[in-house]
Design an enzyme around this catalytic site. Structure first.
Site, mmCIF file in Angstrom:
data_model
loop_
_atom_site.group_PDB
_atom_site.id
_atom_site.type_symbol
_atom_site.label_atom_id
_atom_site.label_comp_id
_atom_site.label_asym_id
_atom_site.label_seq_id
_atom_site.Cartn_x
_atom_site.Cartn_y
_atom_site.Cartn_z
ATOM 1 N N TYR A 24 -11.460 57.893 -86.351
ATOM 2 C CA TYR A 24 -12.055 56.698 -86.980
ATOM 3 C C TYR A 24 -12.436 55.655 -85.923
ATOM 4 C CZ TYR A 24 -13.232 53.958 -91.083
ATOM 5 O OH TYR A 24 -13.919 53.271 -92.041
ATOM 6 N N LYS B 179 -13.490 47.642 -89.190
ATOM 7 C CA LYS B 179 -12.889 47.397 -90.510
ATOM 8 C C LYS B 179 -11.792 46.323 -90.430
ATOM 9 C CE LYS B 179 -15.253 50.339 -93.027
ATOM 10 N NZ LYS B 179 -16.422 49.826 -93.756
HETATM 11 P P1 NAD Z 1 -23.155 55.842 -97.284
HETATM 12 O O1 NAD Z 1 -23.737 56.496 -96.080
HETATM 13 O O2 NAD Z 1 -23.578 56.355 -98.601
HETATM 14 O O3 NAD Z 1 -23.377 54.270 -97.245
HETATM 15 C C1 NAD Z 1 -23.500 53.540 -96.046
HETATM 16 C C2 NAD Z 1 -24.676 52.617 -96.235
HETATM 17 O O4 NAD Z 1 -24.820 51.746 -95.115
HETATM 18 C C3 NAD Z 1 -26.006 53.361 -96.395
HETATM 19 O O5 NAD Z 1 -26.636 53.016 -97.589
HETATM 20 C C4 NAD Z 1 -26.826 52.897 -95.202
HETATM 21 O O6 NAD Z 1 -28.206 52.789 -95.502
HETATM 22 C C5 NAD Z 1 -26.202 51.515 -94.986
HETATM 23 N N1 NAD Z 1 -26.566 50.959 -93.684
HETATM 24 C C6 NAD Z 1 -26.264 51.436 -92.446
HETATM 25 N N2 NAD Z 1 -26.851 50.654 -91.504
HETATM 26 C C7 NAD Z 1 -27.524 49.682 -92.167
HETATM 27 C C8 NAD Z 1 -28.346 48.594 -91.770
HETATM 28 N N3 NAD Z 1 -28.607 48.349 -90.478
HETATM 29 N N4 NAD Z 1 -28.889 47.792 -92.730
HETATM 30 C C9 NAD Z 1 -28.670 48.028 -94.039
HETATM 31 N N5 NAD Z 1 -27.902 49.054 -94.480
HETATM 32 C C10 NAD Z 1 -27.346 49.867 -93.558
HETATM 33 O O7 NAD Z 1 -21.561 56.009 -97.107
HETATM 34 P P2 NAD Z 1 -20.342 55.370 -97.935
HETATM 35 O O8 NAD Z 1 -19.169 56.209 -97.563
HETATM 36 O O9 NAD Z 1 -20.692 55.179 -99.341
HETATM 37 O O10 NAD Z 1 -20.136 53.980 -97.201
HETATM 38 C C11 NAD Z 1 -20.129 52.741 -97.891
HETATM 39 C C12 NAD Z 1 -19.007 51.857 -97.373
HETATM 40 O O11 NAD Z 1 -17.762 52.399 -97.770
HETATM 41 C C13 NAD Z 1 -18.955 51.741 -95.850
HETATM 42 O O12 NAD Z 1 -18.573 50.428 -95.502
HETATM 43 C C14 NAD Z 1 -17.853 52.708 -95.495
HETATM 44 O O13 NAD Z 1 -17.256 52.422 -94.245
HETATM 45 C C15 NAD Z 1 -16.911 52.450 -96.649
HETATM 46 N N6 NAD Z 1 -15.864 53.437 -96.873
HETATM 47 C C16 NAD Z 1 -16.188 54.749 -96.967
HETATM 48 C C17 NAD Z 1 -15.183 55.683 -97.175
HETATM 49 C C18 NAD Z 1 -15.498 57.147 -97.280
HETATM 50 O O14 NAD Z 1 -14.602 57.965 -97.098
HETATM 51 N N7 NAD Z 1 -16.719 57.529 -97.597
HETATM 52 C C19 NAD Z 1 -13.845 55.256 -97.304
HETATM 53 C C20 NAD Z 1 -13.552 53.902 -97.211
HETATM 54 C C21 NAD Z 1 -14.580 52.997 -96.988
#
Ligand code: NAD
Length: 261
Positions: A155, A162
């Site tokens: 990570y 985060k």
């Molecule tokens: P995802 O790839 O579907 O979403 C990430 C989003 O960030 C995308 O829509 C992407 O377009 C956007 N993004 C990246 N750079 C950008 C920029 N410069 N401008 C605008 N948008 C931008 O993946 P996800 O897992 O749904 O991630 C969403 C959130 O959840 C993130 O913050 C991620 O760290 C967090 N999260 C994910 C998990 C997991 O296991 N998937 C767990 C905990 C937290």
């Protein structure tokens, strides 16, 4: 009547139908919210527009959070179209793949800046433009992960981002609370998404999380969506500055204790 009936809100960070933000969007729509969406670039628009339209979105506009002008333009559109806002969901993160695959101790200055900028500062940037539109108070929620608090293999710099995001949540809650605006973070367990695929050995992480969780399984996009909707709603009117886990109880345990399946 849904718990978000009469509320207008922005879902920031849908990439496709696997996105956590999409789970939130569906739950928010079900609960009666009117929604607006951003997308990152033309590539993403092709995926996001049909999804947003299927939920009768009133705003679907580009926003790249790495550029202030792009964030301004997006919120100008929101201001012109709605004039007011009840909630935002910030579900955006990015780090260079190398920074997640190489040892953390080799993180470059550029990779550190990029991860912190897109994944943490962008929440502040969106909050400062959303807050003036929340004339009747509001709710902001961002997405975090346990890697903020613990050293999770693979990570790396995203864990540092985060940690900054979670601290930013508390400081935003402090600043905006007197304006009736609540700011909270969800700490979701691992879910297979586009962003997650960049994390080193994500498959192993998911297996360990399921085994070490109290429920003996991983969480779904819909479970994160439902919890997020509660925080967005007036049911959570006394809750701000909080980190709310949606991880099937993994964080209270001792990790993967090796319990046989
Ligand atoms: P995802 O790839 O579907 O979403 C990430 C989003 O960030 C995308 O829509 C992407 O377009 C956007 N993004 C990246 N750079 C950008 C920029 N410069 N401008 C605008 N948008 C931008 O993946 P996800 O897992 O749904 O991630 C969403 C959130 O959840 C993130 O913050 C991620 O760290 C967090 N999260 C994910 C998990 C997991 O296991 N998937 C767990 C905990 C937290």
């Amino acid at each position: 009547m849904g718990i978000l009936e009469g509320k207008k809100g922005l879902i920031l960070g849908v990439a496709n139908n696997k996105s956590i933000a999409w789970g939130v969007a569906q739950a928010a729509k079900r609960e009666g919210a009117t929604l607006g969406f951003n997308y990152l670039g033309d590539n993403m628009e092709r995926r996001v527009r049909p999804l947003a339209e299927s939920l009768d979105a009133e705003i679907i506009a580009p926003m790249d959070v790495s550029e202030d002008a792009s964030i301004d333009a997006f919120f100008d559109t929101v201001k012109a179209q709605w004039g007011e806002l009840d909630f935002i969901v910030h579900s955006i993160a990015f780090a260079n793949k190398d920074a997640l695959q190489n040892p953390f101790s080799e993180t470059t200055r550029a990779d550190f800046h990029l991860a912190l900028d897109i994944s943490a500062y962008s929440f502040i940037a969106c909050a400062q433009r959303a807050a003036p539109l929340m004339k009747a108070g509001g709710s902001m929620v961002t997405m975090s992960y346990l890697g903020a608090e613990r050293a999770v293999p693979g990570y790396n710099v995203m864990g540092v981002a985060k940690a900054a995001l979670e601290a930013s949540t508390r400081y935003l809650a402090q600043d905006l609370g007197r304006s009736g605006i609540r700011v909270n973070a969800l700490s979701a367990g691992p879910i297979r998404t586009l962003a997650a695929s960049a994390v080193g050995d994500f498959r192993k992480l998911m297996e360990k999380s399921a085994r070490g969780s109290m429920l003996g399984r991983n969480v779904t996009q819909d479970e994160v969506g439902n919890t997020c909707v509660y925080l967005l709603s007036d049911l959570a009117s006394g809750v701000t500055g909080e980190l709310h886990y949606v991880d099937a109880g993994f964080h209270i345990g001792a990790g993967d204790p090796g319990i046989p399946e």
